[in-house]
Each structure stands twice: as C-alpha cells, then as structure tokens.
Design a protein around this motif. Sequence first.
Motif, short mmCIF file in Angstrom:
data_model
loop_
_atom_site.label_atom_id
_atom_site.label_comp_id
_atom_site.label_asym_id
_atom_site.label_seq_id
_atom_site.Cartn_x
_atom_site.Cartn_y
_atom_site.Cartn_z
N GLY A 10 0.72 -1.25 0.60
CA GLY A 10 -0.24 -0.04 0.28
C GLY A 10 0.49 1.34 0.15
N ALA A 11 2.19 1.00 0.40
CA ALA A 11 2.70 1.96 0.04
C ALA A 11 3.63 2.86 -1.34
CB ALA A 11 4.33 2.49 1.23
N PHE A 12 3.81 3.58 -1.86
CA PHE A 12 4.26 3.66 -2.85
C PHE A 12 5.14 5.02 -3.03
CE2 PHE A 12 0.35 1.29 -4.21
CZ PHE A 12 0.67 1.38 -5.30
N VAL A 13 6.62 4.61 -3.63
CA VAL A 13 7.57 5.94 -4.40
C VAL A 13 6.84 5.81 -5.65
CG1 VAL A 13 9.98 6.16 -5.10
CG2 VAL A 13 9.15 5.10 -3.06
N ILE A 14 6.40 7.49 -5.50
CA ILE A 14 5.93 8.15 -6.77
C ILE A 14 6.67 8.73 -7.59
CG2 ILE A 14 4.37 9.82 -7.88
CD1 ILE A 14 2.56 9.17 -5.12
N ASP A 15 7.56 8.37 -8.71
CA ASP A 15 8.28 9.56 -9.58
C ASP A 15 7.18 10.25 -11.34
OD1 ASP A 15 10.77 8.83 -8.59
OD2 ASP A 15 10.70 6.59 -8.76
N PRO A 20 9.50 17.02 -21.45
CA PRO A 20 10.05 17.85 -20.98
C PRO A 20 9.85 18.38 -22.89
CG PRO A 20 11.38 16.17 -22.07
CD PRO A 20 9.79 15.42 -21.80
N ASP A 21 10.12 19.66 -22.91
CA ASP A 21 10.21 20.41 -23.86
C ASP A 21 11.57 21.93 -23.95
OD1 ASP A 21 9.47 22.79 -22.81
OD2 ASP A 21 6.92 22.62 -23.13
N HIS A 22 11.95 22.68 -24.76
CA HIS A 22 12.48 23.61 -25.10
C HIS A 22 13.01 24.49 -23.65
CE1 HIS A 22 9.10 25.81 -26.33
NE2 HIS A 22 9.92 26.79 -26.17
N ARG A 23 11.75 24.44 -23.08
CA ARG A 23 11.52 25.41 -21.74
C ARG A 23 11.93 25.12 -20.36
NH1 ARG A 23 5.41 26.13 -22.35
NH2 ARG A 23 5.73 24.27 -23.09
N GLY A 24 11.39 23.42 -20.52
CA GLY A 24 11.72 22.16 -19.40
C GLY A 24 11.28 21.34 -19.58
N PHE A 25 10.38 21.58 -18.30
CA PHE A 25 9.62 20.30 -18.30
C PHE A 25 8.01 20.16 -17.13
CE2 PHE A 25 11.58 19.20 -14.46
CZ PHE A 25 10.58 18.54 -13.11
N PHE A 26 6.94 19.74 -17.97
CA PHE A 26 5.34 19.29 -17.66
C PHE A 26 5.42 17.79 -16.47
CE2 PHE A 26 1.06 18.42 -17.20
CZ PHE A 26 0.47 19.76 -16.56
N ALA A 27 5.24 18.35 -16.12
CA ALA A 27 4.96 16.39 -14.85
C ALA A 27 3.30 17.32 -13.98
CB ALA A 27 5.76 16.01 -14.04
N ARG A 28 2.82 15.96 -14.00
CA ARG A 28 1.24 15.74 -12.79
C ARG A 28 1.77 15.78 -11.42
NH1 ARG A 28 -2.58 13.55 -15.54
NH2 ARG A 28 -3.27 15.41 -16.30
N THR A 29 1.86 16.37 -9.85
CA THR A 29 2.36 15.85 -9.08
C THR A 29 1.84 15.31 -8.56
OG1 THR A 29 1.72 18.07 -8.16
CG2 THR A 29 4.63 17.19 -9.11
N PHE A 30 0.03 15.46 -9.33
CA PHE A 30 -1.14 14.92 -7.90
C PHE A 30 -2.48 15.15 -9.12
CE2 PHE A 30 -5.28 14.87 -5.33
CZ PHE A 30 -5.25 13.55 -5.10
N CYS A 31 -3.49 13.59 -9.49
CA CYS A 31 -4.48 13.05 -9.65
C CYS A 31 -5.07 12.28 -9.21
CB CYS A 31 -4.22 12.71 -11.43
SG CYS A 31 -5.46 12.47 -12.32
N ALA A 32 -6.14 12.61 -8.17
CA ALA A 32 -6.92 11.78 -7.34
C ALA A 32 -7.81 10.21 -8.39
CB ALA A 32 -8.28 13.08 -7.40
N LYS A 33 -7.59 11.05 -9.31
CA LYS A 33 -7.79 9.90 -10.49
C LYS A 33 -7.22 8.57 -10.53
CE LYS A 33 -9.67 8.01 -15.36
NZ LYS A 33 -10.18 9.03 -16.51
N GLU A 34 -5.85 8.86 -11.06
CA GLU A 34 -4.54 8.42 -10.94
C GLU A 34 -4.35 7.93 -9.43
OE1 GLU A 34 -1.56 9.25 -13.36
OE2 GLU A 34 -2.29 10.92 -13.71
N PHE A 35 -4.39 8.25 -8.80
CA PHE A 35 -4.81 8.01 -7.04
C PHE A 35 -5.23 6.75 -6.99
CE2 PHE A 35 -1.17 9.71 -4.07
CZ PHE A 35 -0.64 10.47 -4.96
N GLU A 37 -6.98 4.35 -9.36
CA GLU A 37 -6.50 3.97 -9.84
C GLU A 37 -5.82 2.67 -9.35
OE1 GLU A 37 -5.31 5.70 -14.07
OE2 GLU A 37 -7.21 6.21 -14.80
N HIS A 38 -4.72 2.98 -8.52
CA HIS A 38 -3.63 2.24 -7.62
C HIS A 38 -4.27 1.77 -6.92
CE1 HIS A 38 -1.31 4.46 -11.10
NE2 HIS A 38 -0.94 3.06 -10.64
N GLY A 39 -5.45 2.15 -6.33
CA GLY A 39 -5.61 1.82 -4.80
C GLY A 39 -5.70 2.49 -3.53
N LEU A 40 -5.46 3.98 -3.92
CA LEU A 40 -4.80 4.79 -2.89
C LEU A 40 -6.21 5.49 -2.54
CD1 LEU A 40 -0.95 5.75 -4.18
CD2 LEU A 40 -2.36 3.54 -3.26
N LYS A 41 -6.33 6.13 -1.47
CA LYS A 41 -6.87 6.83 -1.06
C LYS A 41 -6.58 8.66 -1.31
CE LYS A 41 -9.51 8.41 3.09
NZ LYS A 41 -9.47 8.13 4.44
#
Length: 181
Positions: A10-15, A20-35, A37-41
């Motif tokens: 039930g414990a996860f490391v989340i990367d 990435p693009d020429h400015r840097g990068f974009f990444a999602r740090t939290f999404c209720a739907k994805e959590f 889907e992994h059985g997380l609250k």
Amino acid sequence: MIFTEIDLKGAFVIDLDQKPDHRGFFARTFCAKEFEEHGLKPTVSQCNLSFNHKKGTLRGMHYQVSPATETKLVRCTRGAIYDVIIDMRPESPTYLQHFGVELSDENRRALYVPEMFAHGYQALTDGAEVVYQVGEFYTPGYERGLRYDDPFFNIQWPLEVTEISEKDKNWALMRLMAVGS
C-alpha cells in the motif's frame, strides 16, 4: 506519474512522468483518478509545509489512530531528506517493518504513506523544505509516535541527529509500549 509499490503493501514511491520541451518540463504531481486506479486514497484534507534550518534535523515518527488515521503524500521541494515509514497495521504481513528513501529537489520523488504508517524524516541538507498532502485533519488526541532511535526498529539514519523536538525524542520505546498494552 510513475507509481512503484514498495515491499510495505500500500506504500508507493511516486516519480514524475516528465514531459520535456525547450522550456524545461511539465509533470503532474497529484491526480485523484490516478491515485484511485492504484488503490490509493486520494483525499487531501490539509497541505503542510515543513522547513528545516539545519541538516541532521529529525522529525517523527508520527501517526494517527482510528478514527483519525491519515494518509500522506510527502515531497521534498528544496534540498534533500531521508524519509522513513513504519507499518503499524497489526493485521499486515509487514507489521513493524520499515522503509526509507531519499526525497530531494533533484530527484523530485514523492512517498505515499498509507493509513497507520508511522512517518518521519531527517534533513540531509540545510534549508530542506518538505510539503505534505494529508488525508485527515491533525487530531492531537489520536496522535501517536515512535522513538526515532528505538533499537527495536534499528533505523539507520544517514546523519547524526542534531535537532529534534522534545516530544519526538521522548516517545516510548516499542518494547515498553508492548508491555504497557
């Protein structure tokens, strides 16, 4: 996000799944739907920020019991920490086992801490800053703690502990907790 379940169920490391693009990068740090889907609250009741002046500072090991058990999503946004969790679920096959991971502004990792896991960390750098998304309100009457230096757990902290609160250094040892219950 890239979810990696560790040996403590039930414990996860989340990367981050960086785009990435020429400015840097974009990444999602939290999404209720994805959590979910992994059985997380996915509940977020509070967001907390912890700043640590000096490396070696230790905070923890804290958890809350029913009916105020809490999940945490922990991320180091400045500097680096060594983050540790202990499974406090008596019915769990990994009961009383612990896991540690480095979280830093460089690796951008997060640690998902399930309900009934004690949590604490040590600052590895001066000025380490940590953000927690917490799934329950802080409820002092349900707070519990474990000694960071309890020989029962034998946690190998990377640095000498230089700063710690009176409360955190005075939690009972595990063998004394078992005798008293």
